[in-house]
Design an enzyme around this catalytic site. Structure first.
Site, PDB file in Angstrom:
ATOM      1  N   HIS A  72       0.844  -1.202   0.000  1.00 17.61           N
ATOM      2  CA  HIS A  72       0.000   0.000   0.000  1.00 17.61           C
ATOM      3  C   HIS A  72       0.877   1.249   0.000  1.00 17.61           C
ATOM      4  CE1 HIS A  72      -3.964  -1.854   1.706  1.00 17.61           C
ATOM      5  NE2 HIS A  72      -3.381  -2.634   0.815  1.00 17.61           N
ATOM      6  N   TYR A 200      -8.928   4.911   8.049  1.00 13.21           N
ATOM      7  CA  TYR A 200      -9.028   5.237   9.476  1.00 13.21           C
ATOM      8  C   TYR A 200     -10.108   6.305   9.593  1.00 13.21           C
ATOM      9  CZ  TYR A 200      -4.502   2.940  10.333  1.00 13.21           C
ATOM     10  OH  TYR A 200      -3.479   2.027  10.447  1.00 13.21           O
ATOM     11  N   PRO A 292      -3.301  -0.168  19.022  1.00 12.70           N
ATOM     12  CA  PRO A 292      -3.053  -0.569  17.625  1.00 12.70           C
ATOM     13  C   PRO A 292      -3.292   0.515  16.574  1.00 12.70           C
ATOM     14  CG  PRO A 292      -5.017  -1.652  18.493  1.00 12.70           C
ATOM     15  CD  PRO A 292      -4.389  -0.946  19.639  1.00 12.70           C
ATOM     16  N   LYS A 296       1.901  -0.192  15.133  1.00 11.89           N
ATOM     17  CA  LYS A 296       3.330  -0.214  15.449  1.00 11.89           C
ATOM     18  C   LYS A 296       3.827  -1.442  16.222  1.00 11.89           C
ATOM     19  CE  LYS A 296       4.795   3.466  13.589  1.00 11.89           C
ATOM     20  NZ  LYS A 296       4.668   2.945  12.231  1.00 11.89           N
ATOM     21  N   TYR A 384       4.195   6.830  10.330  1.00 10.14           N
ATOM     22  CA  TYR A 384       3.430   5.633   9.975  1.00 10.14           C
ATOM     23  C   TYR A 384       4.301   4.592   9.285  1.00 10.14           C
ATOM     24  CZ  TYR A 384      -0.661   2.873   8.697  1.00 10.14           C
ATOM     25  OH  TYR A 384      -1.572   1.856   8.591  1.00 10.14           O
TER      26      TYR A 384
HETATM   27  P1  RFL Z   1       3.800 -11.939  21.161  1.00  4.49           P
HETATM   28  O1  RFL Z   1       3.335 -11.991  19.737  1.00  4.49           O
HETATM   29  O2  RFL Z   1       2.775 -11.698  22.198  1.00  4.49           O
HETATM   30  O3  RFL Z   1       4.563 -13.304  21.449  1.00  4.49           O
HETATM   31  C1  RFL Z   1       4.920 -13.709  22.738  1.00  4.49           C
HETATM   32  C2  RFL Z   1       4.941 -15.214  22.770  1.00  4.49           C
HETATM   33  O4  RFL Z   1       5.442 -15.649  24.041  1.00  4.49           O
HETATM   34  C3  RFL Z   1       4.656 -16.732  24.492  1.00  4.49           C
HETATM   35  N1  RFL Z   1       4.789 -16.821  25.970  1.00  4.49           N
HETATM   36  C4  RFL Z   1       5.540 -17.752  26.615  1.00  4.49           C
HETATM   37  N2  RFL Z   1       6.285 -18.757  26.164  1.00  4.49           N
HETATM   38  C5  RFL Z   1       6.932 -19.527  27.082  1.00  4.49           C
HETATM   39  N3  RFL Z   1       6.851 -19.310  28.427  1.00  4.49           N
HETATM   40  C6  RFL Z   1       6.106 -18.302  28.924  1.00  4.49           C
HETATM   41  N4  RFL Z   1       6.026 -18.086  30.237  1.00  4.49           N
HETATM   42  C7  RFL Z   1       5.410 -17.463  28.004  1.00  4.49           C
HETATM   43  N5  RFL Z   1       4.591 -16.392  28.134  1.00  4.49           N
HETATM   44  C8  RFL Z   1       4.226 -16.021  26.912  1.00  4.49           C
HETATM   45  C9  RFL Z   1       3.258 -16.412  24.003  1.00  4.49           C
HETATM   46  O5  RFL Z   1       2.456 -17.583  23.936  1.00  4.49           O
HETATM   47  C10 RFL Z   1       3.549 -15.804  22.639  1.00  4.49           C
HETATM   48  O6  RFL Z   1       3.540 -16.770  21.595  1.00  4.49           O
HETATM   49  O7  RFL Z   1       4.940 -10.837  21.377  1.00  4.49           O
HETATM   50  P2  RFL Z   1       6.040 -10.252  20.366  1.00  4.49           P
HETATM   51  O8  RFL Z   1       6.818 -11.339  19.703  1.00  4.49           O
HETATM   52  O9  RFL Z   1       6.738  -9.223  21.141  1.00  4.49           O
HETATM   53  O10 RFL Z   1       5.199  -9.545  19.185  1.00  4.49           O
HETATM   54  C11 RFL Z   1       4.405  -8.413  19.421  1.00  4.49           C
HETATM   55  C12 RFL Z   1       3.199  -8.389  18.462  1.00  4.49           C
HETATM   56  O11 RFL Z   1       2.557  -9.648  18.511  1.00  4.49           O
HETATM   57  C13 RFL Z   1       2.210  -7.262  18.817  1.00  4.49           C
HETATM   58  O12 RFL Z   1       2.912  -6.092  19.138  1.00  4.49           O
HETATM   59  C14 RFL Z   1       1.254  -6.945  17.636  1.00  4.49           C
HETATM   60  O13 RFL Z   1       0.373  -7.996  17.383  1.00  4.49           O
HETATM   61  C15 RFL Z   1       0.473  -5.670  17.934  1.00  4.49           C
HETATM   62  N6  RFL Z   1      -0.484  -5.319  16.880  1.00  4.49           N
HETATM   63  C16 RFL Z   1      -0.083  -4.719  15.697  1.00  4.49           C
HETATM   64  N7  RFL Z   1       1.226  -4.488  15.467  1.00  4.49           N
HETATM   65  C17 RFL Z   1       1.621  -3.965  14.268  1.00  4.49           C
HETATM   66  O14 RFL Z   1       2.825  -3.737  14.074  1.00  4.49           O
HETATM   67  N8  RFL Z   1       0.747  -3.664  13.250  1.00  4.49           N
HETATM   68  C18 RFL Z   1      -0.577  -3.860  13.403  1.00  4.49           C
HETATM   69  O15 RFL Z   1      -1.327  -3.647  12.452  1.00  4.49           O
HETATM   70  C19 RFL Z   1      -1.046  -4.367  14.676  1.00  4.49           C
HETATM   71  N9  RFL Z   1      -2.347  -4.595  14.875  1.00  4.49           N
HETATM   72  C20 RFL Z   1      -1.838  -5.575  17.067  1.00  4.49           C
HETATM   73  C21 RFL Z   1      -2.753  -5.187  16.030  1.00  4.49           C
HETATM   74  C22 RFL Z   1      -2.314  -6.203  18.200  1.00  4.49           C
HETATM   75  C23 RFL Z   1      -3.651  -6.419  18.338  1.00  4.49           C
HETATM   76  N10 RFL Z   1      -4.069  -7.067  19.524  1.00  4.49           N
HETATM   77  C24 RFL Z   1      -4.667  -8.336  19.500  1.00  4.49           C
HETATM   78  C25 RFL Z   1      -3.597  -6.555  20.779  1.00  4.49           C
HETATM   79  C26 RFL Z   1      -4.099  -5.412  16.150  1.00  4.49           C
HETATM   80  C27 RFL Z   1      -4.566  -6.006  17.320  1.00  4.49           C
HETATM   81  C28 RFL Z   1      -6.052  -6.180  17.430  1.00  4.49           C
HETATM   82  C1  PHB Z   2      -4.971  -4.801  10.850  1.00  9.17           C
HETATM   83  O1  PHB Z   2      -5.090  -5.000   9.614  1.00  9.17           O
HETATM   84  O2  PHB Z   2      -5.184  -5.695  11.681  1.00  9.17           O
HETATM   85  C2  PHB Z   2      -4.587  -3.454  11.333  1.00  9.17           C
HETATM   86  C3  PHB Z   2      -4.273  -2.466  10.421  1.00  9.17           C
HETATM   87  C4  PHB Z   2      -3.914  -1.193  10.877  1.00  9.17           C
HETATM   88  C5  PHB Z   2      -3.885  -0.941  12.233  1.00  9.17           C
HETATM   89  C6  PHB Z   2      -4.179  -1.940  13.147  1.00  9.17           C
HETATM   90  C7  PHB Z   2      -4.536  -3.209  12.692  1.00  9.17           C
HETATM   91  O3  PHB Z   2      -3.559   0.308  12.667  1.00  9.17           O
END
Ligand code: RFL
Ligand code: PHB
Length: 390
Positions: A72, A200, A292, A296, A384
């Site tokens: 994009h 957005y 979110p 980031k 962004y």
């Molecule tokens: P994770 O992905 O949470 O992975 C951590 C892993 O550690 C495991 N764990 C353990 N394992 C062994 N022993 C233990 N005691 C443990 N405790 C935990 C867990 O099971 C898990 O598998 O962390 P990591 O690697 O730091 O990654 C971070 C990202 O996952 C997170 O920041 C993003 O998903 C946030 N996020 C977004 N980030 C973006 O860059 N772009 C986006 O568009 C975006 N959209 C989002 C998001 C997060 C969302 N939610 C669900 C909060 C949208 C949403 C809705």
């Molecule tokens: C997503 O596609 O899940 C998404 C995209 C943009 C955001 C957060 C989540 O800012």
């Protein structure tokens, strides 16, 4: 059992770190609480910054992202019945890719497995020992057996609910937090895209976001009460809300389809400093959370891992510890930039129930500004795509 780097957590941070270290000839073992099937199917982030795409490509795990992800060059801001485009590529020379986090995880797990990497899924009772010594270890249970992994360094990539952060003595830690009084209701929809780019939307009823996953599956969110239940939301009620918040007076409409997944997530900003103590280092959500809105979280996890990989390579290849010593300080510069941007986007786009009419007009004034002033649009675009100097 012994390795050089013991990694807790097989999220994007842990798996990418393990793979990047492998490419530089450094051994690691990854310990993950959940099953491979679980991590490969949990729906989370979608937006990858250019720097994240570059890192994945350099690590040799970018082929499917390139083929199946959607590149994009801009996004839309919807407010006051209109839509205005932020042209990321024209403003910054960079772009983003929309490619689901669990697809990134599938690619990383496949690469670790293909390289005979050691990963333990379904571990229990992970505990960290001896981080103040030169011989730290991680104890854990796997398939009913107790194990100890001896290593040079322990890296906590175990997300916001993990055990690693608490292993840094409380007296040395300072936590910063802001919990928002709203959440996001997320849906997955079988439908063609509503738009070529993400939308957005700021509306007096609340925020909404139209994102995508593939030509046939769309990801959408709308602001809700974090304590609400998905059971209170029929499909008709959801579509009425999406139309009210996103459709424009210029004739654009959200395209409806079959909703096959619904979930609600809370929103908070959180930073825990320091991100290191002795032989323990934290990366990703284990140390910081962003709402979110700025997309980031995953990108910050990847940025931490880039800094940490360089520091571990300097230690193993050149016997230098200066980069490890400076890890937290270096990583926190980008983290605080992203925290500010995510907070700013969140406050500009969401409905705050106790905001005065004056404050609501300020949100609109700010949106008018970022969509008419090139300087303001550029500041937003640089943040962004992750191209700001830190
Ligand atoms: P994770 O992905 O949470 O992975 C951590 C892993 O550690 C495991 N764990 C353990 N394992 C062994 N022993 C233990 N005691 C443990 N405790 C935990 C867990 O099971 C898990 O598998 O962390 P990591 O690697 O730091 O990654 C971070 C990202 O996952 C997170 O920041 C993003 O998903 C946030 N996020 C977004 N980030 C973006 O860059 N772009 C986006 O568009 C975006 N959209 C989002 C998001 C997060 C969302 N939610 C669900 C909060 C949208 C949403 C809705
Ligand atoms: C997503 O596609 O899940 C998404 C995209 C943009 C955001 C957060 C989540 O800012």
């Amino acid at each position: 059992m012994r390795t050089q780097v013991g990694i807790i957590g097989a999220g994007p941070a842990g798996l990418l770190l393990s793979h990047l270290l492998h490419l530089r000839g450094i051994e690691s073992v990854v310990l993950e609480m959940r099953s491979r099937e679980q991590i490969e199917s949990t729906i989370r982030a979608g937006v990858l910054e250019q720097g994240t795409m570059d890192t994945l490509t350099e690590a040799g795990v970018g082929a499917r992202m390139k083929a199946e992800g959607a590149l994009h060059h801009g996004f839309e801001l919807a407010f006051e019945g209109k839509r205005r485009r932020i042209d990321l590529t024209e403003l910054t020379g960079k772009a983003i890719t929309v490619y689901a986090q669990h697809e990134v995880l599938k690619d990383l797990v496949a690469a670790r497995v293909a390289a005979d990497g050691t990963l333990f899924f379904g571990v229990k009772n992970t505990a960290i020992h001896g981080i103040d010594t030169d011989a730290p270890s991680i104890s854990f249970e796997h398939d009913g057996e107790q194990h100890t992994l001896h290593c040079d360094y322990v890296i906590g990539c175990d997300g916001s609910q993990g055990v690693s952060r608490a292993a840094i003595p409380a007296a040395l830690r300072q936590d910063y937090e802001r919990v928002f009084p709203f959440g996001w209701f997320g849906i997955l929809v079988e439908a063609p895209p509503s738009s070529d780019e993400l939308i957005y939307a700021r509306h007096d009823r609340g925020f909404a976001l139209v994102s995508t996953r593939s030509p046939n599956v769309q990801r959408m969110y709308f602001q809700c009460d974090p304590k609400d239940s998905v059971d209170n939301w029929s499909d008709d009620r959801i579509w009425a809300e999406m139309h009210a918040r996103v459709d424009s007076e210029e004739g654009h409409q959200v395209v409806e389809g079959k909703i096959f997944q619904k979930n609600i997530v809370g929103m908070r900003s959180f930073v825990s400093t320091t991100m290191q103590h002795g032989r323990l280092f934290l990366a990703g959500d284990a140390a910081h959370i962003v709402p979110p809105t700025g997309a980031k979280g995953l990108n910050l996890a990847v940025a931490d891992v880039r800094v940490l990989t360089a520091a571990l390579v300097a230690f193993y290849k050149e016997n230098r510890t200066d980069l490890l010593d400076g890890y937290s300080e270096t990583a926190l510069r980008r983290i605080w930039r992203a925290e500010h941007f995510s907070y700013w986007m969140t406050c500009m786009m969401h409905r705050l129930d106790d905001a005065t009419p004056f404050e609501r007009r300020l949100q609109v004034a700010e949106l008018e500004h970022v969509t008419t002033s090139r300087a303001a649009a550029m500041a937003m675009a640089e943040n962004y795509v992750g191209a700001v100097a830190v």
